[in-house]
Scaffold this motif. Structure first.
Motif, PDB file in Angstrom:
ATOM      1  N   SER A 183     121.504 -38.638 -62.183  1.00  0.00           N
ATOM      2  CA  SER A 183     121.210 -40.068 -61.972  1.00  0.00           C
ATOM      3  C   SER A 183     121.137 -40.831 -63.291  1.00  0.00           C
ATOM      4  O   SER A 183     121.563 -41.979 -63.369  1.00  0.00           O
ATOM      5  CB  SER A 183     119.922 -40.225 -61.190  1.00  0.00           C
ATOM      6  OG  SER A 183     118.891 -39.557 -61.849  1.00  0.00           O
ATOM      7  N   SER A 184     120.610 -40.173 -64.331  1.00  0.00           N
ATOM      8  CA  SER A 184     120.485 -40.890 -65.612  1.00  0.00           C
ATOM      9  C   SER A 184     121.863 -41.108 -66.241  1.00  0.00           C
ATOM     10  O   SER A 184     122.093 -42.121 -66.909  1.00  0.00           O
ATOM     11  CB  SER A 184     119.571 -40.125 -66.557  1.00  0.00           C
ATOM     12  OG  SER A 184     119.858 -38.766 -66.546  1.00  0.00           O
ATOM     13  N   LEU A 185     122.793 -40.185 -66.016  1.00  0.00           N
ATOM     14  CA  LEU A 185     124.159 -40.374 -66.526  1.00  0.00           C
ATOM     15  C   LEU A 185     124.851 -41.490 -65.741  1.00  0.00           C
ATOM     16  O   LEU A 185     125.588 -42.302 -66.316  1.00  0.00           O
ATOM     17  CB  LEU A 185     124.945 -39.059 -66.423  1.00  0.00           C
ATOM     18  CG  LEU A 185     126.387 -39.080 -66.928  1.00  0.00           C
ATOM     19  CD1 LEU A 185     126.438 -39.450 -68.398  1.00  0.00           C
ATOM     20  CD2 LEU A 185     127.050 -37.729 -66.723  1.00  0.00           C
ATOM     21  N   ASP A 186     124.577 -41.554 -64.442  1.00  0.00           N
ATOM     22  CA  ASP A 186     125.120 -42.646 -63.626  1.00  0.00           C
ATOM     23  C   ASP A 186     124.670 -43.991 -64.183  1.00  0.00           C
ATOM     24  O   ASP A 186     125.450 -44.936 -64.243  1.00  0.00           O
ATOM     25  CB  ASP A 186     124.650 -42.526 -62.175  1.00  0.00           C
ATOM     26  CG  ASP A 186     125.311 -41.372 -61.456  1.00  0.00           C
ATOM     27  OD1 ASP A 186     126.312 -40.864 -61.975  1.00  0.00           O
ATOM     28  OD2 ASP A 186     124.820 -40.982 -60.388  1.00  0.00           O
ATOM     29  N   ASP A 187     123.415 -44.051 -64.566  1.00  0.00           N
ATOM     30  CA  ASP A 187     122.897 -45.310 -65.117  1.00  0.00           C
ATOM     31  C   ASP A 187     123.630 -45.700 -66.397  1.00  0.00           C
ATOM     32  O   ASP A 187     123.990 -46.858 -66.586  1.00  0.00           O
ATOM     33  CB  ASP A 187     121.399 -45.146 -65.397  1.00  0.00           C
ATOM     34  CG  ASP A 187     120.826 -46.374 -66.067  1.00  0.00           C
ATOM     35  OD1 ASP A 187     120.461 -47.303 -65.337  1.00  0.00           O
ATOM     36  OD2 ASP A 187     120.786 -46.423 -67.309  1.00  0.00           O
ATOM     37  N   ILE A 188     123.902 -44.715 -67.248  1.00  0.00           N
ATOM     38  CA  ILE A 188     124.605 -45.000 -68.503  1.00  0.00           C
ATOM     39  C   ILE A 188     126.018 -45.509 -68.214  1.00  0.00           C
ATOM     40  O   ILE A 188     126.534 -46.364 -68.916  1.00  0.00           O
ATOM     41  CB  ILE A 188     124.630 -43.734 -69.394  1.00  0.00           C
ATOM     42  CG1 ILE A 188     123.218 -43.425 -69.862  1.00  0.00           C
ATOM     43  CG2 ILE A 188     125.556 -43.897 -70.592  1.00  0.00           C
ATOM     44  CD1 ILE A 188     123.048 -42.052 -70.455  1.00  0.00           C
ATOM     45  N   LEU A 189     126.633 -44.988 -67.144  1.00  0.00           N
ATOM     46  CA  LEU A 189     127.992 -45.417 -66.798  1.00  0.00           C
ATOM     47  C   LEU A 189     128.001 -46.766 -66.067  1.00  0.00           C
ATOM     48  O   LEU A 189     129.061 -47.287 -65.769  1.00  0.00           O
ATOM     49  CB  LEU A 189     128.672 -44.361 -65.913  1.00  0.00           C
ATOM     50  CG  LEU A 189     128.910 -42.992 -66.540  1.00  0.00           C
ATOM     51  CD1 LEU A 189     129.455 -42.024 -65.509  1.00  0.00           C
ATOM     52  CD2 LEU A 189     129.872 -43.093 -67.706  1.00  0.00           C
ATOM     53  N   THR A 208     113.432 -42.515 -69.206  1.00  0.00           N
ATOM     54  CA  THR A 208     114.617 -42.265 -68.394  1.00  0.00           C
ATOM     55  C   THR A 208     114.481 -42.956 -67.047  1.00  0.00           C
ATOM     56  O   THR A 208     113.434 -43.537 -66.760  1.00  0.00           O
ATOM     57  CB  THR A 208     114.862 -40.751 -68.213  1.00  0.00           C
ATOM     58  OG1 THR A 208     116.136 -40.562 -67.616  1.00  0.00           O
ATOM     59  CG2 THR A 208     113.794 -40.108 -67.352  1.00  0.00           C
ATOM     60  N   VAL A 209     115.550 -42.923 -66.267  1.00  0.00           N
ATOM     61  CA  VAL A 209     115.482 -43.542 -64.949  1.00  0.00           C
ATOM     62  C   VAL A 209     115.328 -42.449 -63.905  1.00  0.00           C
ATOM     63  O   VAL A 209     115.811 -41.336 -64.085  1.00  0.00           O
ATOM     64  CB  VAL A 209     116.760 -44.363 -64.659  1.00  0.00           C
ATOM     65  CG1 VAL A 209     116.783 -45.597 -65.485  1.00  0.00           C
ATOM     66  CG2 VAL A 209     118.004 -43.543 -64.882  1.00  0.00           C
ATOM     67  N   GLY A 210     114.665 -42.760 -62.820  1.00  0.00           N
ATOM     68  CA  GLY A 210     114.430 -41.766 -61.778  1.00  0.00           C
ATOM     69  C   GLY A 210     115.609 -41.658 -60.847  1.00  0.00           C
ATOM     70  O   GLY A 210     116.573 -42.413 -60.951  1.00  0.00           O
ATOM     71  N   THR A 211     115.511 -40.728 -59.919  1.00  0.00           N
ATOM     72  CA  THR A 211     116.588 -40.570 -58.943  1.00  0.00           C
ATOM     73  C   THR A 211     116.586 -41.697 -57.937  1.00  0.00           C
ATOM     74  O   THR A 211     117.581 -41.972 -57.299  1.00  0.00           O
ATOM     75  CB  THR A 211     116.447 -39.235 -58.192  1.00  0.00           C
ATOM     76  OG1 THR A 211     115.082 -39.079 -57.860  1.00  0.00           O
ATOM     77  CG2 THR A 211     116.931 -38.085 -59.015  1.00  0.00           C
ATOM     78  N   SER A 212     115.403 -42.332 -57.790  1.00  0.00           N
ATOM     79  CA  SER A 212     115.341 -43.376 -56.778  1.00  0.00           C
ATOM     80  C   SER A 212     115.677 -44.715 -57.405  1.00  0.00           C
ATOM     81  O   SER A 212     114.868 -45.308 -58.091  1.00  0.00           O
ATOM     82  CB  SER A 212     113.948 -43.427 -56.185  1.00  0.00           C
ATOM     83  OG  SER A 212     113.006 -43.561 -57.212  1.00  0.00           O
ATOM     84  N   ALA A 213     116.882 -45.163 -57.146  1.00  0.00           N
ATOM     85  CA  ALA A 213     117.286 -46.453 -57.684  1.00  0.00           C
ATOM     86  C   ALA A 213     116.807 -47.576 -56.768  1.00  0.00           C
ATOM     87  O   ALA A 213     116.823 -48.725 -57.123  1.00  0.00           O
ATOM     88  CB  ALA A 213     118.795 -46.512 -57.814  1.00  0.00           C
ATOM     89  N   GLY A 214     116.389 -47.257 -55.606  1.00  0.00           N
ATOM     90  CA  GLY A 214     115.898 -48.244 -54.658  1.00  0.00           C
ATOM     91  C   GLY A 214     115.480 -47.527 -53.410  1.00  0.00           C
ATOM     92  O   GLY A 214     115.495 -46.306 -53.352  1.00  0.00           O
TER      93      GLY A 214
END
Lengths: 441, 254
Positions: free
Chosen positions: A37-43, A151-157
């Motif tokens: 999930s944190s790599l998704d956020d970077i992308l 970092t960001v969590g797995t729960s984006a919403g």
């Protein structure tokens, strides 16, 4: 003529596959998760379909590049995507693929824990810290501020499709054999074995040149658009690929990018082996050339060969450098606007690092410690501080002639040396209310 | 005649070399040139005086797909497919198969296609965009063949009064010497537009900066206002395109 114009048509023409979302930046493209999930956020939310992602992993002692590819495949299998794996030993590679812990796939309760909290080791620490933090009295003006997170969590919403979009993989769980065999049987998983000789059970029966591999990939991708296609190439150009020149690798990446553009329901993730990840491997500016031939280039510089870096950043295992980020239908990468970790919306770009815990790989922002980046003294203490004798008083001992001496001991007789245990005096700092101008040490 | 690429205000019928780096790609310059060329009312060919067909643009694309060109053109309210249909825009993709043949025959084929599109178009104003010369070099096309190709394209553009834009990628410009192809491009161009990232790293308010220099083939009496690197124009890329501003006056600064 009115100066107002409609910003978006509002029409949704894209077919949203399972495990994909419409990109927040453009309603023309779909994004899919890399499994982290944190790599998704970077992308910028995920890897856009029709884009290629390349990782350079220059560290020879670690295999974080392979680990990311395993996440990419596991996420593809979990989302029901079609996966094409191009590697020298595909069966071996799939053996230790990570998977979600039992029960977490069906239940939605697992995902709401943050990335750090869901990790076993840190969960305990986190609980301790929580109870401790409750005791700390925080100044009223800071009380309502959000807790600092790296970092960001797995729960984006609170979406119900969250679990499908990015699975909560656990490195301590391995993929069940039946999942792989089922995917192979239904042709959702296609293995392309790369070998110079072509004798080790190669599916096609002969050595695969990069051009032949491109042909095989096109064949697989074009065979059906029922589900998104993920092309995974761990260690492109390693010894099993033969002796490839920089031009051949550039052409391969360029062709791969063109295939993905033609079949816009597919995406690719590639890792360069350590030898090819060196800055000057294919001449000056080699990594920049790779960046131009792909949509996204990231470098994972692990600390394993550099003890200095590991001591400076003990809680991380390497640095992440972003060279270029995907922008399939926009001028600037969506990541600039939507990435929390990169933080470009508020100021300059954050430094990024990664760490691999027992259960997961996490990308996070890199910060120095509160005290200035070091937990212990790194300079040697002065003589005066060591033994309590001022340096000037040792003069007379130094003037004495030095005689070489050898210490001889009888075999088997060891004298136990008792090192004097000096207990450091704890430094106490206190504030005296009656004398507010003074601190007591 | 409307100047090309405001705020740089370049004249038409020039050979413009655009150099960029990985951290600051110059796609937006090419797309801006395309949109302005097709939309500019001064170049509208359907006016009663000129009696010419609409403006002509030929895009020679070695690195990007037509879908991306179409998507980015739509941000400037251009329906590229319509322009393709009416023949105003020709899109020529160049794939990696171009270097399968060592004799340079495929490059000659590409040249003949461009030549046909350019010479048959009876238009008031023509533009040829070559979006990536570097990729062809990195794929393995010999330098001499590329130089011959570029020389031929330039000669054709000068003969038919076509504006030519060529993009070249710079590789670690601070560390290495300029390569042979770049030196050749500097010789044949009349103007040289350099897009650089900020030396201090990525920023949320400023994407990069642009400077404009004279090429070795520039005419003597040239009224173009050159922009030195020290006083480069800065830009910020937003969804609709670039915002230009003078150094030190971005939203994040003032």
């Amino acid at each position: 003529m009115s100066s107002f114009k409609r910003k978006a048509t509002g029409k949704q023409v894209l077919n949203v596959y399972p495990g994909t979302r419409i990109s927040p930046a453009s309603n023309l493209s779909l994004i899919t998760s890399t499994g982290i999930s944190s790599l998704d956020d970077i992308l910028g939310g995920g890897l856009p379909l029709s884009c290629s992602l390349v990782f350079a992993a220059p560290d020879i002692h670690s295999s974080y590049g392979d680990l990311i590819q395993k996440y990419f495949i596991a996420q593809g299998l979990a989302s029901g995507h079609r996966v094409c794996l191009v590697t020298p030993n595909p069966r071996e590679f799939l053996k230790d693929l990570m998977w979600s812990p039992k029960g977490s796939q069906s239940s939605t309760a697992v995902g709401d824990a943050s990335a750090v909290d869901s990790d076993g080791e840190e969960e305990k620490d986190g609980d301790d810290q929580d109870s401790e933090s409750k005791k700390v009295k925080i100044a009223w003006r800071y009380e309502k501020m959000k807790q600092f997170k790296t970092t960001v969590g797995t729960s984006a919403g609170a979406n119900s499709d969250r679990e499908v979009y990015c699975q909560n993989f656990d490195l301590s769980c391995t993929i069940p054999e039946e999942v792989i065999s089922d995917a192979l049987r239904t042709d959702r998983l296609h293995l392309l074995e790369v070998s110079v000789s072509g004798t080790s059970g190669c599916k096609t029966g002969s050595a695969l040149t990069p051009t032949a591999i491109v042909g095989e990939i096109i064949k697989f991708v074009s065979s059906g658009a029922s589900a998104p296609v993920r092309i995974c190439i761990p260690s492109l150009g390693c010894s099993a690929w033969g002796d490839l020149s920089a031009k051949v690798i550039f052409r391969f990446l360029h062709s791969l990018k063109a295939i993905l553009r033609d079949y816009n329901y597919s995406c690719a993730s590639t890792t360069l082996p350590p030898s090819l990840s060196a800055k000057l491997w294919g001449g000056p500016g080699w990594l920049e050339k790779v960046g131009w031939a792909s949509d996204c280039l990231l470098t994972l510089s692990a600390f394993t060969a550099n003890p200095g870096m590991s001591s400076i950043f003990p809680s991380h295992h390497g640095l992440l450098q972003t060279h270029t980020l995907p922008a399939p239908f926009t001028f600037s990468p969506p990541s600039d606007r939507f990435s929390t970790l990169r933080g470009l919306t508020s100021s300059g770009e954050n430094n990024l690092a990664f760490k691999c815990t027992r259960r997961r790989l996490i990308f996070e922002t890199l910060h120095l410690d509160v005290e200035g980046g070091t937990g212990e003294r790194r300079t040697t203490a002065s003589k005066l501080m060591d033994d309590g004798v001022p340096v000037g008083t040792q003069k007379d001992t130094e003037t004495k002639p030095k005689i070489a001496s050898v210490e001889v001991q009888m075999e088997g007789v060891f004298e136990e040396k008792k090192s004097p245990v000096v207990k450091k005096k704890k430094r106490a700092v206190a504030f005296q209310s009656d004398r507010p101008e003074l601190y007591e040490f | 005649m409307t100047p090309l690429l405001p705020p740089f205000d370049l004249p038409e019928d020039i050979v413009l070399l655009i150099v960029d780096e990985l951290a600051a790609p110059a796609d937006f310059i090419l797309h801006k040139a395309l949109a302005e060329h097709l939309k500019s009312p001064a170049r509208r060919g359907d006016s009663p005086e000129t009696k010419l067909s609409p403006n002509k643009v030929v895009i020679l694309s070695a690195s990007e797909s037509f879908q991306r060109w179409k998507a980015l053109a739509s941000k400037s309210n251009l329906q590229l497919q319509n322009y393709i249909n009416n023949g105003s825009v020709s899109f020529i993709p160049v794939g990696s198969d171009i270097c399968d043949d060592d004799s340079g025959r495929k490059l000659r084929d590409v040249f003949s296609v461009i030549s046909e599109k350019i010479t048959t178009a009876n238009t008031y104003s023509r533009l040829l965009i070559f979006d990536d010369i570097s990729s062809l070099e990195w794929m393995g096309i010999p330098n001499i063949q590329l130089q011959q190709f570029l020389r031929a394209v330039r000669a054709m553009c000068l003969k038919h009064r076509v504006t030519l834009l060529i993009r070249h990628h710079l590789l670690s410009p601070d560390e290495s010497e300029p390569d042979e192809l770049f030196r050749f491009l500097l010789q044949i161009c009349t103007h040289h537009l350099a897009v650089h990232p900020l030396a201090s790293g990525r920023s949320g308010a400023v994407t990069g900066e642009i400077s404009l220099h004279k090429g070795f083939s520039a005419p003597d009496h040239d009224n173009v206002r050159l922009i030195h690197r020290s006083s480069a124009i800065q830009y910020n890329l937003v969804d609709s395109g670039p915002d230009f501003f003078a150094k030190g006056t971005s939203g994040g600064v003032l």
